[in-house]
Motif scaffolding. Structure first.
Motif, PDB file in Angstrom:
ATOM      1  N   HIS A   1     -13.109   5.754   4.134  1.00 13.33           N
ATOM      2  CA  HIS A   1     -12.352   5.110   3.038  1.00 13.33           C
ATOM      3  C   HIS A   1     -12.603   3.601   3.013  1.00 13.33           C
TER       4      HIS A   1
ATOM      5  N   ALA B   1      -3.695  -1.984  -3.810  1.00 11.91           N
ATOM      6  CA  ALA B   1      -4.887  -1.154  -3.991  1.00 11.91           C
ATOM      7  C   ALA B   1      -5.027  -0.780  -5.466  1.00 11.91           C
ATOM      8  N   ALA B   2      -6.215  -0.260  -5.792  1.00  9.46           N
ATOM      9  CA  ALA B   2      -6.424   0.201  -7.166  1.00  9.46           C
ATOM     10  C   ALA B   2      -5.615   1.474  -7.416  1.00  9.46           C
ATOM     11  N   GLY B   3      -5.511   2.310  -6.384  1.00  9.05           N
ATOM     12  CA  GLY B   3      -4.771   3.568  -6.516  1.00  9.05           C
ATOM     13  C   GLY B   3      -3.288   3.343  -6.248  1.00  9.05           C
TER      14      GLY B   3
ATOM     15  N   ARG C   1      -9.909  10.230  -4.416  1.00  9.68           N
ATOM     16  CA  ARG C   1      -8.931  10.486  -3.353  1.00  9.68           C
ATOM     17  C   ARG C   1      -9.217  11.869  -2.772  1.00  9.68           C
TER      18      ARG C   1
ATOM     19  N   SER D   1     -14.447   0.533  -1.191  1.00  7.73           N
ATOM     20  CA  SER D   1     -14.082  -0.763  -1.736  1.00  7.73           C
ATOM     21  C   SER D   1     -12.700  -1.164  -1.250  1.00  7.73           C
TER      22      SER D   1
ATOM     23  N   TRP E   1       0.896  -1.172   0.000  1.00  8.04           N
ATOM     24  CA  TRP E   1       0.000   0.000   0.000  1.00  8.04           C
ATOM     25  C   TRP E   1       0.927   1.212   0.000  1.00  8.04           C
TER      26      TRP E   1
ATOM     27  N   ILE F   1     -12.649  -5.847  -5.912  1.00  9.67           N
ATOM     28  CA  ILE F   1     -12.572  -4.393  -5.699  1.00  9.67           C
ATOM     29  C   ILE F   1     -13.594  -3.683  -6.601  1.00  9.67           C
TER      30      ILE F   1
HETATM   31  C1  GLV Z   1      -8.507   2.069  -2.354  1.00 13.93           C
HETATM   32  O1  GLV Z   1      -8.651   3.223  -2.105  1.00 13.93           O
HETATM   33  C2  GLV Z   1      -7.794   1.570  -3.498  1.00 13.93           C
HETATM   34  O2  GLV Z   1      -7.090   2.363  -4.172  1.00 13.93           O
HETATM   35  O3  GLV Z   1      -7.881   0.368  -3.772  1.00 13.93           O
END
Ligand code: GLV
Length: 308
Positions: free
Chosen positions: A271, A66-68, A223, A274, A46, A91
């Motif tokens: 937050h 994470a997706a981000g 975000r 997901s 992360w 996700i």
């Molecule tokens: C959560 O915020 C993600 O980026 O998976």
């Protein structure tokens, strides 16, 4: 060959079980752990540790759990190190659930009814069909497109905006910064699902909020830094925005003194919209490891120049 995991330790335990079951040839360690740094080929993070290249000289792929990927400073990484972000069915499903909950709640005036309840006020409002409501999604990646698909199924009029032009059947798409005001003018409910980059930081400021139709609502699941919070507060107080549902803030956690906590037109969640689900994500990670060794394109490979 080691996969080192540096993120939420609770979910790490599940990742470890899944790796043991599905990829017994890969040693899975949870940070800091006792992994031999020379054997670390894959790092799942992360927030990455510093000095990655020195710590792990044989690292082959950096996975974001994470997706981000906004916690990753690309300039601190070896230029050739591929970075992969998390695109996995769990996700996507979580985000679709959250956004549908938020959009349906706003569409059916639930924040207003909540306020009425506090006043013990029994007051039906007129009901408009989904087909009369325009919902716009900022960001047309995997998550944005999955959300739009379900919104269309429910009958909403849908709109999408992205930095580059897209074609999505059943959704009117706008591309590029010049067309952002025009897109916003179509959104009774705006959903922000953008990646955080230098271009998208502060994008939702007073000028952009002013482009929305008066009384529009906001669902912020991107975000925190996308949104200028004081501009949102002014827009809520002036009636330009009727309600905001925020899952992300700047900073996180939001300090107890922050006015967003107590604003009557703000709904806050911590937050949680997901989260990566190890049970469905493990197959994507293992498939990406296979693809990496086969020289095939990995799912979710980040373009470092674009930042996502
Ligand atoms: C959560 O915020 C993600 O980026 O998976």
């Amino acid at each position: 060959m080691t996969f080192l995991y540096k993120a939420d330790p609770q979910r790490g335990e599940r990742w470890a079980e899944l790796f043991a079951e599905k990829a017994p040839d890969i040693d899975f360690h949870i940070w800091p752990g006792k992994a031999d740094p020379d054997k670390v080929r894959y790092l799942g993070v992360w927030e990455p540790p510093d000095r990655i290249a020195e710590r792990f000289p044989n690292l082959e792929v950096l996975f974001s759990v994470a997706a981000g990927v906004d916690k990753i400073d690309f300039s601190a990484l070896p230029a050739g190190l591929p970075v992969v972000r998390m695109i996995e069915p769990g996700i996507v499903a979580g985000m679709v659930e959250y956004v549908l909950w938020a959009v349906l709640g706003l569409h059916r005036d639930m924040p207003t009814y909540r306020r009425f309840q506090e006043e013990r006020l029994w007051k039906p409002l007129s009901l408009s069909p989904a087909g009369g409501r325009r919902v716009g999604v900022l960001g047309l990646g995997e998550l944005g497109r999955a959300v739009l698909r379900q919104l269309r199924t429910l009958g909403f009029q849908t709109f999408g905006w992205s930095r580059a032009p897209h074609v999505i059947e059943g959704t009117m798409c706008f591309g590029g910064r010049d067309h952002l005001p025009d897109f916003l003018a179509h959104c009774d409910i705006l959903v922000c699902l953008l990646p955080l980059t230098t271009e998208t930081t502060g994008l939702l400021d007073k000028n952009m909020l002013a482009c929305l139709p008066r009384g529009a609502a906001l669902v912020q699941v991107g975000r925190g830094p996308h949104l200028v919070a004081e501009d949102l507060l002014s827009a809520l107080d002036s009636g330009q925005i009727r309600d905001a549902i925020l899952d992300v803030t700047e900073p996180e956690p939001l300090p107890p003194s922050d006015p967003l906590w107590v604003h009557p037109r703000v709904t806050l969640t911590p937050h949680i919209a997901s989260m990566t689900q190890p049970d469905s994500a493990v197959d994507v990670v293992l498939e990406n490891i296979r693809r990496f060794h086969a020289g095939e394109p990995m799912i979710g490979l980040v373009d470092k120049a674009k930042g996502y």
